[in-house]
Design a protein around this motif. Structure first.
Motif: not given
Lengths: 230, 410
Positions: A1-25
């Motif tokens: 039903m739900i399949r997630i492979e090597k998921m990454h997500k980051s949010y930009p915070i000013g010039k930097d970015s916040l890496h929130v999801l670091k490779g979810i399976d």
């Protein structure tokens, strides 16, 4: 039903970015009752938003009901949400000027069902959550538990494949928490996939599978006693 | 647009937020009210000007002569200028295609007598075209015709008030009238919108007058109606040309305005036209300025409303609302408020104008101030467009709200 492979997500915070999801399976099959646990900042809400098509992931693959979610535009996402997903939020998110019945019927409006029919269906679902006699009350006339049950009825009314619940008991006391969890269990027993995010151990234990997140990675993924029993 | 559910959603939203809706509608109501009043009043002014000239045809021109005030070619000042048939025919032949109507006019004052009733009246000896130049309305019988002129018939067309004076309630048509001692057949009775003085006169053929009274070919003035296809500027140029040509023909100094002049309605019309044009321009400027302010007002309030409803739109989106449906909803709400509010302003304005009616005519020259149906239709279109414009920017913003951000907002 739900399949997630090597998921990454980051949010930009000013010039930097916040890496929130670091490779979810993660793979959730149809009919599962899963809870995602983690402290705040662990990335669990982000995961739910992506699963719920409310946000877009950066890397990796996401399949919902076998369909690869890619290049989503807002319109397509809206249609998929309406078709496959039901949401339950911590703060209920009912529309304040609509009655309980109208709130439950709203997803059916976006599905294009006529008014008479959608009010009938909505009434059935309100009955299911035990609030038939409260149908014509506005949200501010309902208790917290009642509001959450209206929200659950609203999430179910389109017969979604997956119900996504973001801290559904976060604003409730322990007795109402139990009644809401019982309701979610009943839904799952009817075969619907239920995906709960919580930081409460007691709540998680009432599900069948607990996935623990920490700093954007899955640290454990195991069946609960209830899950093992099935 | 005709989705009843959509309308239900909008009415619910407006109804639950009455104050907000009324506030946003108010600016537009006010703008339209102001515009209607301004436009109506300027229309009223325009009506006054038009009715001031209602006596004569809008394209009329009169060639008038008096004494010379400048010496020319050895001729002295103070010479009496006399127009003759020859001048009349010169004008007729030279400017054929620029003239719609032409008539000579000789002024006489005669005693008109029927049985025991007698009175002095102005009698004008004219050509048949004079009827159109003076906008004479025939109530009974007929006006003078070419045959009357050719035969120098002793026929007379009398004004409504002449008939009343001499005949009272009795019929006058076909009766014989004693004009300065000669017997004339009454062939017509007329009225004139120019007022009582214009109805207390009589018309006889110009040829008859020349034949009987002096046996000469003198005429007092030449009345013309320029070809209505001419533009105002061309008509003014035409008037000036006649003036120049006739002065030359009659040996008058080219600049002697007093000796021979052409009174040209085109000049008056142009003046009034420019004045009214300027007024309308001001009204449209002020009106559209106010309307723009109204639209910005609505837009502002809508933006605020969107902020207030951010969460609601987030919920709707989570439940499956597409961006288009959100835009549609907001724009439609805006159009509805704008149109209703605008119509309230328009109706109120029209009502106030109808109350004013002709009450301001004496003091302020405002006669029957009103707005035409064309303006009402145009206003409707403008209102709907305004609603679209006012609603679109906020709607676009609403549609761009990310559901997660919206749901986080409290």
């Amino acid at each position: 039903m739900i399949r997630i492979e090597k998921m990454h997500k980051s949010y930009p915070i000013g010039k930097d970015s916040l890496h929130v999801l670091k490779g979810i399976d993660l793979h959730i099959k149809e009919g599962e009752f899963v809870s995602i646990m983690g402290s705040s900042g662990s990335g669990k809400s982000t995961l739910l938003n992506i699963v719920g098509l409310l946000d877009i992931h950066d890397e990796g693959n996401y399949y919902l009901n076998g369909e690869l979610i890619k290049d989503m535009n807002e319109k397509k996402a809206a249609i998929l949400r309406n078709k496959f997903l039901g949401f339950v939020f911590q703060s209920f998110n009912l529309i304040s000027y609509k009655t309980a019945l109208e709130n439950v019927a709203l997803p059916l409006y976006y599905k294009g069902i006529n008014r008479k029919e959608r009010l009938e269906i909505a009434m059935d679902y309100l009955d299911k959550v035990g609030l038939k006699q409260w149908a014509n009350h506005l949200p501010n006339e309902l208790s917290g538990g009642q509001k959450q049950r209206v929200a659950i009825a609203r999430a179910l009314v389109t017969k979604p494949k997956v119900v996504l619940a973001d801290e559904p008991t976060g604003a409730l006391d322990s007795t109402t928490t139990d009644s809401v969890m019982d309701l979610l269990k009943d839904i799952n027993d009817e075969g619907m996939t239920v995906f709960v995010i919580t930081h409460e151990e007691e709540v998680a234990e009432q599900t069948k599978r607990i996935v623990r997140l920490k700093d954007g990675v899955i640290i454990s993924d195991e069946l609960t006693n209830i899950g093992k029993a099935v | 647009m005709f989705d009843i559910d959509r309308w239900r959603e909008i009415f619910q939203s407006i109804n639950k937020n009455r104050l907000r809706s009324v506030m946003s509608g108010f600016t537009v109501s006010f703008a339209i009210l102001l515009f209607t009043l301004l436009f109506g009043i300027v229309n009223g002014l325009s009506n006054s000007f038009t009715s001031a000239f209602v006596d004569d045809a809008q394209n009329s021109m009169q060639v008038r002569v008096r004494k010379t005030t400048k010496p020319f070619k050895g001729l002295q000042t103070g010479r009496e200028i006399q127009l003759r048939n020859d001048d009349y025919n010169f004008v007729k032949d030279t400017y054929k295609d620029k003239i719609q109507y032409q008539s000579a006019r000789i002024y006489k004052n005669f005693t008109l007598k029927y049985k025991n009733e007698a009175n002095n009246y102005d009698v004008r000896a004219v050509n048949p075209d004079h009827q159109f130049l003076e906008k004479t309305i025939i109530d009974e019988g007929r006006y003078l015709n070419e045959r009357d002129l050719n035969e120098k018939s002793k026929v007379i067309v009398i004004g409504r008030l002449v008939k009343e004076d001499l005949f009272g309630e009795k019929p006058a048509l076909g009766k014989r009238l004693n004009v300065n001692g000669s017997s004339y057949l009454i062939i017509g009775i007329f009225s004139d919108e120019g007022g009582d003085n214009e109805e207390r006169i009589a018309y006889i053929p110009v040829t008859t007058a020349q034949n009987i009274y002096g046996n000469n070919d003198y005429i007092s003035q030449i009345n013309l109606g320029y070809n209505p296809n001419l533009s105002l500027d061309a008509a003014i140029a035409f008037g000036n040309k006649i003036e120049r040509d006739l002065r030359k023909k009659l040996n008058i100094h080219p600049d002697d305005q007093s000796a021979l002049s052409v009174r040209n309605m085109a000049e008056a019309n142009k003046g009034v036209g420019m004045f009214m044009g300027a007024l309308y321009a001001i009204v449209i400027l002020v009106g559209s300025g106010t309307l723009v302010a109204g639209i910005i007002g609505i837009s502002n309030i809508m933006i605020f409303v969107i902020k207030e409803r951010t969460k609601e739109f987030g919920i709707r989106k989570a439940l499956g609302a597409t961006p288009a449906s959100i835009i549609g909803m907001v724009v439609q709400e805006s159009v509805l408020i704008t149109t209703i509010a605008g119509y309230l302003g328009l109706s109120l304005g029209t009502y106030i104008l109808s109350l004013i009616g002709n009450n301001l005519e004496e003091k302020y020259f405002i006669k029957d101030p009103s707005v035409s149906p064309a303006i009402v239709i145009a206003a409707t279109v403008v209102l709907i467009l305004s609603g679209l414009v006012a609603g679109y920017v906020p709607a676009k913003r609403a549609a761009n709200i990310k559901p997660i951000e919206a749901l986080r907002a409290d």
